[in-house]
Design a protein around this motif. Sequence first.
Motif, PDB file in Angstrom:
ATOM      1  N   GLU A  42       0.844  -1.195   0.000  1.00  0.00           N
ATOM      2  CA  GLU A  42       0.000   0.000   0.000  1.00  0.00           C
ATOM      3  C   GLU A  42       0.880   1.246   0.000  1.00  0.00           C
ATOM      4  O   GLU A  42       1.846   1.339   0.749  1.00  0.00           O
ATOM      5  CB  GLU A  42      -0.905   0.015   1.226  1.00  0.00           C
ATOM      6  CG  GLU A  42      -1.778   1.244   1.283  1.00  0.00           C
ATOM      7  CD  GLU A  42      -2.578   1.336   2.566  1.00  0.00           C
ATOM      8  OE1 GLU A  42      -3.100   2.413   2.833  1.00  0.00           O
ATOM      9  OE2 GLU A  42      -2.662   0.334   3.292  1.00  0.00           O
ATOM     10  N   ILE A  43       0.531   2.194  -0.843  1.00  0.00           N
ATOM     11  CA  ILE A  43       1.265   3.452  -0.902  1.00  0.00           C
ATOM     12  C   ILE A  43       0.525   4.447  -0.023  1.00  0.00           C
ATOM     13  O   ILE A  43      -0.676   4.642  -0.168  1.00  0.00           O
ATOM     14  CB  ILE A  43       1.367   3.967  -2.351  1.00  0.00           C
ATOM     15  CG1 ILE A  43       2.056   2.918  -3.234  1.00  0.00           C
ATOM     16  CG2 ILE A  43       2.121   5.286  -2.386  1.00  0.00           C
ATOM     17  CD1 ILE A  43       2.033   3.241  -4.707  1.00  0.00           C
ATOM     18  N   ASN A  44       1.270   5.056   0.909  1.00  0.00           N
ATOM     19  CA  ASN A  44       0.656   6.009   1.824  1.00  0.00           C
ATOM     20  C   ASN A  44       1.568   7.212   2.016  1.00  0.00           C
ATOM     21  O   ASN A  44       2.638   7.291   1.409  1.00  0.00           O
ATOM     22  CB  ASN A  44       0.324   5.330   3.163  1.00  0.00           C
ATOM     23  CG  ASN A  44       1.540   4.714   3.800  1.00  0.00           C
ATOM     24  OD1 ASN A  44       2.613   5.316   3.846  1.00  0.00           O
ATOM     25  ND2 ASN A  44       1.402   3.488   4.293  1.00  0.00           N
ATOM     26  N   ASP A  45       1.149   8.152   2.860  1.00  0.00           N
ATOM     27  CA  ASP A  45       1.903   9.387   3.054  1.00  0.00           C
ATOM     28  C   ASP A  45       3.289   9.159   3.660  1.00  0.00           C
ATOM     29  O   ASP A  45       4.165  10.005   3.513  1.00  0.00           O
ATOM     30  CB  ASP A  45       1.119  10.351   3.949  1.00  0.00           C
ATOM     31  CG  ASP A  45      -0.109  10.914   3.253  1.00  0.00           C
ATOM     32  OD1 ASP A  45      -0.161  10.885   2.005  1.00  0.00           O
ATOM     33  OD2 ASP A  45      -1.025  11.377   3.956  1.00  0.00           O
ATOM     34  N   MET A 129      -0.522  19.357  -9.987  1.00  0.00           N
ATOM     35  CA  MET A 129      -1.360  20.552 -10.090  1.00  0.00           C
ATOM     36  C   MET A 129      -0.886  21.539  -9.031  1.00  0.00           C
ATOM     37  O   MET A 129      -0.877  21.213  -7.843  1.00  0.00           O
ATOM     38  CB  MET A 129      -2.823  20.202  -9.837  1.00  0.00           C
ATOM     39  CG  MET A 129      -3.367  19.178 -10.787  1.00  0.00           C
ATOM     40  SD  MET A 129      -5.001  18.626 -10.255  1.00  0.00           S
ATOM     41  CE  MET A 129      -5.681  18.139 -11.823  1.00  0.00           C
ATOM     42  N   THR A 130      -0.489  22.723  -9.467  1.00  0.00           N
ATOM     43  CA  THR A 130      -0.059  23.752  -8.534  1.00  0.00           C
ATOM     44  C   THR A 130      -1.025  24.918  -8.639  1.00  0.00           C
ATOM     45  O   THR A 130      -1.294  25.405  -9.735  1.00  0.00           O
ATOM     46  CB  THR A 130       1.379  24.224  -8.860  1.00  0.00           C
ATOM     47  OG1 THR A 130       2.240  23.080  -8.913  1.00  0.00           O
ATOM     48  CG2 THR A 130       1.887  25.186  -7.804  1.00  0.00           C
ATOM     49  N   GLU A 139      -0.205  25.807  -3.389  1.00  0.00           N
ATOM     50  CA  GLU A 139      -0.513  24.441  -2.993  1.00  0.00           C
ATOM     51  C   GLU A 139      -0.272  23.497  -4.170  1.00  0.00           C
ATOM     52  O   GLU A 139      -0.467  23.872  -5.319  1.00  0.00           O
ATOM     53  CB  GLU A 139      -1.978  24.385  -2.565  1.00  0.00           C
ATOM     54  CG  GLU A 139      -2.402  23.089  -1.962  1.00  0.00           C
ATOM     55  CD  GLU A 139      -3.794  23.206  -1.362  1.00  0.00           C
ATOM     56  OE1 GLU A 139      -3.954  22.782  -0.210  1.00  0.00           O
ATOM     57  OE2 GLU A 139      -4.699  23.718  -2.030  1.00  0.00           O
ATOM     58  N   GLN A 140       0.148  22.267  -3.853  1.00  0.00           N
ATOM     59  CA  GLN A 140       0.383  21.260  -4.890  1.00  0.00           C
ATOM     60  C   GLN A 140      -0.415  19.999  -4.614  1.00  0.00           C
ATOM     61  O   GLN A 140      -0.565  19.584  -3.472  1.00  0.00           O
ATOM     62  CB  GLN A 140       1.863  20.852  -4.934  1.00  0.00           C
ATOM     63  CG  GLN A 140       2.709  21.719  -5.766  1.00  0.00           C
ATOM     64  CD  GLN A 140       4.124  21.160  -5.879  1.00  0.00           C
ATOM     65  OE1 GLN A 140       4.523  20.241  -5.188  1.00  0.00           O
ATOM     66  NE2 GLN A 140       4.884  21.744  -6.778  1.00  0.00           N
ATOM     67  N   HIS A 141      -0.889  19.429  -5.715  1.00  0.00           N
ATOM     68  CA  HIS A 141      -1.509  18.107  -5.697  1.00  0.00           C
ATOM     69  C   HIS A 141      -0.690  17.230  -6.626  1.00  0.00           C
ATOM     70  O   HIS A 141      -0.373  17.641  -7.743  1.00  0.00           O
ATOM     71  CB  HIS A 141      -2.956  18.158  -6.200  1.00  0.00           C
ATOM     72  CG  HIS A 141      -3.866  18.847  -5.261  1.00  0.00           C
ATOM     73  ND1 HIS A 141      -4.626  18.161  -4.348  1.00  0.00           N
ATOM     74  CD2 HIS A 141      -4.129  20.157  -5.072  1.00  0.00           C
ATOM     75  CE1 HIS A 141      -5.323  19.026  -3.652  1.00  0.00           C
ATOM     76  NE2 HIS A 141      -5.044  20.244  -4.063  1.00  0.00           N
ATOM     77  N   ARG A 142      -0.359  16.033  -6.166  1.00  0.00           N
ATOM     78  CA  ARG A 142       0.365  15.061  -6.982  1.00  0.00           C
ATOM     79  C   ARG A 142      -0.502  13.821  -7.085  1.00  0.00           C
ATOM     80  O   ARG A 142      -0.964  13.307  -6.080  1.00  0.00           O
ATOM     81  CB  ARG A 142       1.698  14.688  -6.344  1.00  0.00           C
ATOM     82  CG  ARG A 142       2.653  15.834  -6.255  1.00  0.00           C
ATOM     83  CD  ARG A 142       3.855  15.475  -5.377  1.00  0.00           C
ATOM     84  NE  ARG A 142       4.757  16.596  -5.317  1.00  0.00           N
ATOM     85  CZ  ARG A 142       5.824  16.735  -6.083  1.00  0.00           C
ATOM     86  NH1 ARG A 142       6.137  15.796  -6.947  1.00  0.00           N
ATOM     87  NH2 ARG A 142       6.590  17.799  -5.972  1.00  0.00           N
ATOM     88  N   GLY A 155      -1.242  13.006  -3.235  1.00  0.00           N
ATOM     89  CA  GLY A 155      -0.718  13.792  -2.130  1.00  0.00           C
ATOM     90  C   GLY A 155      -1.061  15.257  -2.320  1.00  0.00           C
ATOM     91  O   GLY A 155      -1.043  15.769  -3.435  1.00  0.00           O
ATOM     92  N   ARG A 156      -1.387  15.902  -1.234  1.00  0.00           N
ATOM     93  CA  ARG A 156      -1.712  17.330  -1.254  1.00  0.00           C
ATOM     94  C   ARG A 156      -0.754  18.011  -0.298  1.00  0.00           C
ATOM     95  O   ARG A 156      -0.591  17.581   0.848  1.00  0.00           O
ATOM     96  CB  ARG A 156      -3.154  17.529  -0.805  1.00  0.00           C
ATOM     97  CG  ARG A 156      -3.598  18.967  -0.786  1.00  0.00           C
ATOM     98  CD  ARG A 156      -5.070  19.048  -0.421  1.00  0.00           C
ATOM     99  NE  ARG A 156      -5.531  20.425  -0.517  1.00  0.00           N
ATOM    100  CZ  ARG A 156      -6.776  20.787  -0.404  1.00  0.00           C
ATOM    101  NH1 ARG A 156      -7.713  19.873  -0.170  1.00  0.00           N
ATOM    102  NH2 ARG A 156      -7.127  22.039  -0.502  1.00  0.00           N
ATOM    103  N   ARG A 157      -0.116  19.072  -0.778  1.00  0.00           N
ATOM    104  CA  ARG A 157       0.878  19.742   0.055  1.00  0.00           C
ATOM    105  C   ARG A 157       0.683  21.251   0.000  1.00  0.00           C
ATOM    106  O   ARG A 157       0.664  21.840  -1.086  1.00  0.00           O
ATOM    107  CB  ARG A 157       2.272  19.378  -0.425  1.00  0.00           C
ATOM    108  CG  ARG A 157       3.360  19.790   0.524  1.00  0.00           C
ATOM    109  CD  ARG A 157       4.642  19.136   0.163  1.00  0.00           C
ATOM    110  NE  ARG A 157       5.240  19.840  -0.958  1.00  0.00           N
ATOM    111  CZ  ARG A 157       6.475  19.670  -1.359  1.00  0.00           C
ATOM    112  NH1 ARG A 157       7.234  18.779  -0.791  1.00  0.00           N
ATOM    113  NH2 ARG A 157       6.946  20.362  -2.359  1.00  0.00           N
ATOM    114  N   LEU A 158       0.525  21.853   1.147  1.00  0.00           N
ATOM    115  CA  LEU A 158       0.444  23.303   1.254  1.00  0.00           C
ATOM    116  C   LEU A 158       1.874  23.830   1.281  1.00  0.00           C
ATOM    117  O   LEU A 158       2.642  23.522   2.194  1.00  0.00           O
ATOM    118  CB  LEU A 158      -0.306  23.691   2.534  1.00  0.00           C
ATOM    119  CG  LEU A 158      -0.525  25.174   2.759  1.00  0.00           C
ATOM    120  CD1 LEU A 158      -1.410  25.766   1.660  1.00  0.00           C
ATOM    121  CD2 LEU A 158      -1.165  25.405   4.125  1.00  0.00           C
TER     122      LEU A 158
END
Length: 175
Positions: A42-45, A129-130, A139-142, A155-158
């Motif tokens: 499983e891929i997780n944070d 997506m930035t 913010e970025q979404h991968r 993943g979502r990163r502020l």
Amino acid sequence: MNATRILVLTMGVISAIAITGMQRHVFAVPHPSLNGKAQAEEINDKNWQNNPRIIAIRNIVNSDNAEVRNGAFKTEHRICEEGWFGRLRIARDSKGTVRWYQHYQEGEDSSWDDNYYYDDAGRLRFVIMTSYAANGTREQHRAYFDESGRLIYHGRRLLKGPGYFGPPIEDLKEL
């Protein structure tokens, strides 16, 4: 979610679906899968950065970026100024397969820079997506996709600021 963001996200999703669908039907070839152990993990944070499937996708992205920089891919772009400013760019390899697609859009209080990366068979494998908001948020979404097109990690990163809205996970799964 304001109407502009919904419109921009929808345009990006439709564009990615159209390009991915075209590529999948015309250029898709079978690829060997990774071993069963890597597939089952499983891929997780906590483990995503070292996961073999993510690393393989990162190699595709790095290769695509290098080929675009080196001029090995044929690139085209279009500027759209109906309503809000938008720029669409696409890069194809020597076989005509889409390898990178960018949709940049500016709205009233924000802008979005969405980059889609494809493997050598034309399958969507990664989206970054930035978003940049007037309130100072960045913010970025991968989103990482396996060879069958299934979302395997998001993943979502502020990066900066108080926060802003982003694409719902359901929209990423539809890519």
